[in-house]
Write an enzyme that holds these catalytic residues in place. Structure first.
Site, PDB file in Angstrom:
ATOM      1  N   LYS A   1     -17.767  -0.846   7.551  1.00 45.25           N
ATOM      2  CA  LYS A   1     -18.550  -1.298   5.768  1.00 45.25           C
ATOM      3  C   LYS A   1     -17.970  -2.370   5.636  1.00 45.25           C
ATOM      4  CE  LYS A   1     -15.418   2.444   4.744  1.00 45.25           C
ATOM      5  NZ  LYS A   1     -15.255   3.899   3.927  1.00 45.25           N
TER       6      LYS A   1
ATOM      7  N   GLY B   1       0.666  -0.648   0.351  1.00 48.08           N
ATOM      8  CA  GLY B   1       0.053   0.098   0.149  1.00 48.08           C
ATOM      9  C   GLY B   1       1.352   1.125  -0.355  1.00 48.08           C
ATOM     10  N   GLN B   2       0.255   2.460  -0.436  1.00 49.42           N
ATOM     11  CA  GLN B   2       0.913   3.506  -0.663  1.00 49.42           C
ATOM     12  C   GLN B   2      -0.097   4.940  -0.411  1.00 49.42           C
ATOM     13  OE1 GLN B   2       3.084   4.639  -4.237  1.00 49.42           O
ATOM     14  NE2 GLN B   2       3.706   6.403  -2.993  1.00 49.42           N
ATOM     15  N   GLY B   3       0.566   5.892   0.374  1.00 46.74           N
ATOM     16  CA  GLY B   3      -0.274   7.416   0.505  1.00 46.74           C
ATOM     17  C   GLY B   3       0.027   8.483  -0.092  1.00 46.74           C
TER      18      GLY B   3
ATOM     19  N   ASP C   1     -17.231   3.346  11.318  1.00 45.73           N
ATOM     20  CA  ASP C   1     -17.063   2.937  10.610  1.00 45.73           C
ATOM     21  C   ASP C   1     -17.390   1.709   9.716  1.00 45.73           C
ATOM     22  OD1 ASP C   1     -16.530   4.400   7.662  1.00 45.73           O
ATOM     23  OD2 ASP C   1     -14.551   4.488   8.292  1.00 45.73           O
TER      24      ASP C   1
ATOM     25  N   ASN D   1     -14.619  -2.270   5.731  1.00 43.87           N
ATOM     26  CA  ASN D   1     -13.565  -2.516   6.449  1.00 43.87           C
ATOM     27  C   ASN D   1     -13.343  -3.408   6.892  1.00 43.87           C
ATOM     28  OD1 ASN D   1     -12.644   0.023   6.118  1.00 43.87           O
ATOM     29  ND2 ASN D   1     -14.236   0.846   7.898  1.00 43.87           N
TER      30      ASN D   1
ATOM     31  N   PHE E   1       0.656   9.994   3.759  1.00 41.03           N
ATOM     32  CA  PHE E   1       1.931   9.960   4.987  1.00 41.03           C
ATOM     33  C   PHE E   1       2.916   8.931   4.417  1.00 41.03           C
ATOM     34  CE2 PHE E   1      -1.237  11.908   7.333  1.00 41.03           C
ATOM     35  CZ  PHE E   1      -1.856  13.681   6.564  1.00 41.03           C
ATOM     36  N   GLY E   2       2.563   7.418   4.196  1.00 44.80           N
ATOM     37  CA  GLY E   2       3.404   6.536   4.346  1.00 44.80           C
ATOM     38  C   GLY E   2       3.615   5.287   2.849  1.00 44.80           C
ATOM     39  N   LYS E   3       4.189   4.311   3.742  1.00 42.98           N
ATOM     40  CA  LYS E   3       3.884   3.448   2.905  1.00 42.98           C
ATOM     41  C   LYS E   3       2.715   2.501   3.725  1.00 42.98           C
ATOM     42  CE  LYS E   3       6.669   3.816  -0.565  1.00 42.98           C
ATOM     43  NZ  LYS E   3       7.720   3.737  -2.089  1.00 42.98           N
ATOM     44  N   VAL E   4       2.262   0.937   3.263  1.00 45.87           N
ATOM     45  CA  VAL E   4       1.474   0.169   4.228  1.00 45.87           C
ATOM     46  C   VAL E   4       3.403  -1.516   3.331  1.00 45.87           C
ATOM     47  CG1 VAL E   4       0.546  -1.590   4.827  1.00 45.87           C
ATOM     48  CG2 VAL E   4      -0.030   0.752   4.578  1.00 45.87           C
TER      49      VAL E   4
END
Length: 468
Positions: free
Chosen positions: A261, A143-145, A259, A264, A147-150
């Site tokens: 759904k 993952g990437q975003g 949250d 999640n 603020f950083g990555k996973v």
């Protein structure tokens, strides 16, 4: 804020509509993690003040809205798997690479990098710190975003696979999300339940925060809904019962999720649900109500939309929406934009298809009551009202919570390190982290962030999967 899957956003809640608006950047792409696991149709959750009524594009048609193109009203989000491609990959040859901290450019700007050499990672001042980057081997980016990555990581001493969420301190501080990141860590560290993703470790370096969680790789519920269209009542009943069990555990520990759904709700290798994404979770007491406008629009109850204040009954509304979606393949309230959806939630009557059982009708009506004080699960008996409902009559709750009731669907997972259910766009990325700068004020607001959980038990079925 981290959007899409692994990453959680923080709470920039509007506690009272009369308060001055907190800083919310106009450019949501800067705040929300864009598509952590590749192209997804779900917009990042954003949390807004009540006076902000700007439209958010949801989709081009009703079908888009039914399966995932949901307007989100929260800065969030964290789930542990992305868009799924159900394939049977050949055995993975994993490079032995390690994530390193602070390789200095010629300009003096610190940059995280990956190398086959593993020097000592920079430490923080946490006196109790005994876990760090050097304890993990990085296998894949998942993952990437913004603020950083996973990363998918393997712990060196016990060879167990985890998900490591890496968040940049400078961005968290810049967006005034410090207290919410700490709150997410605090909530996760208190949870121990068979159907909730667990936080195993948290720690920090000079430039980043790290959350190490269960690596759940069976896919998320939304993908299965898209693939199957809807679930038979027998399968939906098991999923719903496990979700009810997880939410009940949160409420007993004075935590609202806020949250809930399909995105999640993850499936593990044994087919059981695993609740995740606690970016909007909040601790509460029975005498107070929260005034935040938060959640994902299609799953938000009337009391949140109206700004009347909400309590744990808000979660049961979301469970009702989720159950309706599992049983029918559609959302009960959908529309082309957020205003239309909100109007339907507040004004429209619930329409139930005739092919559902009378017991299913009864449960959905109870969960989707617009008045929270009479909603199923909000009474004096709390979650026991749900567990004793006739639709759950065949559920043995003790066996369920011992994971002895097996769902009929088993995800396609070829071991603990299998990444077939993650988008190849991310798993094929080089193991390199994004540049980070030292927080401007030079202080460290994340004191006490370190957490070391108890060793987790690996189910026998997962061991069998791992060594097939």
């Amino acid at each position: 804020m981290v959007s899409s899957r692994y990453f959680n956003g923080s709470e920039a809640c509007a506690q009272k509509a009369s308060k001055p608006q907190q800083h919310i950047p106009a450019d949501c792409d800067e705040v929300d993690f864009s598509d952590v696991f590749g192209p997804v149709p779900i917009q990042a959750s954003i949390e807004l003040k009540y006076k902000d009524t700007a439209d958010i594009f949801v989709g081009s048609n009703e079908q888009d809205c039914e399966h995932g193109d949901h307007t989100a009203v929260v800065y969030n989000s964290q789930i542990l798997v992305g868009p799924i491609k159900c394939i049977s990959p050949s055995p993975l040859k994993l490079d032995e690479l390690t994530l390193l901290e602070t390789k200095i450019r010629d300009t003096g700007e610190p940059v995280d990098a990956v190398s086959k050499v593993a020097p000592k990672a920079s430490k923080t001042s946490d006196s109790e710190k005994s876990i760090g980057l050097e304890d993990f081997e990085v296998l894949k980016v998942v993952g990437q975003g913004a603020f950083g990555k996973v990363y998918q990581v393997r712990k060196r001493d016990n060879l167990k696979i985890y998900a490591m969420k890496v968040v940049r301190k400078d961005k968290v501080i810049e967006k005034d999300q410090t207290s919410y990141m700490q709150a997410e860590r605090d909530v996760l560290s208190k949870i121990d339940h068979p159907f909730i993703v667990r936080l195993r470790y948290s720690f920090q370096t000079k430039y980043r925060l790290y959350l190490v969680m269960d690596f759940v790789n069976g896919g998320h519920l939304l993908f299965q809904l898209r693939r199957q269209g809807l679930f038979r009542e027998e399968l939906a009943r098991i999923y719903a019962a496990e979700i009810v069990s997880a939410v009940s555990h949160l409420h007993k520990n004075s935590i609202m999720h806020r949250d809930l759904k399909p995105q999640n709700v993850l499936l593990d290798a044994d087919g059981h649900v695993m609740l995740t994404d606690f970016g909007l979770a909040k601790e509460f007491d029975e005498t107070t109500r929260s005034n935040s406008l938060c959640g994902t629009t299609e799953y938000m109850p009337p009391e949140i939309l109206l700004g009347k204040g909400h309590d744990k009954a808000a979660d049961w509304w979301s469970v009702g929406i989720l159950l309706y979606e599992m049983l029918t393949g559609k959302l009960p309230f959908s529309g082309k934009n957020r205003q239309v959806i909100q109007h339907k939630i507040l004004k429209d009557k619930l329409k139930l298809p005739s092919f559902l059982s009378s017991e299913g009708h009864s449960l959905l009506k109870g969960l989707l009551r617009k008045e929270p004080n009479i909603r199923l699960g909000s009474g004096n008996f709390g979650c026991e009202e749900l567990k004793s409902h006739k639709w759950f009559k065949c559920i043995n709750w003790k066996k369920l919570e011992a994971r002895q009731l097996q769902p009929s669907f088993l995800p396609q997972v070829l071991g603990k390190d299998c990444v077939a259910n993650f988008d190849e766009e991310w798993t094929s990325m080089p193991l390199q982290d994004s540049p980070a700068t030292t927080p401007k004020d030079g202080t460290n607001p994340f004191k006490g962030f370190t957490f070391i959980g108890t060793e987790d038990h690996v189910p026998q079925s997962e061991i069998i999967h791992q060594f097939k």
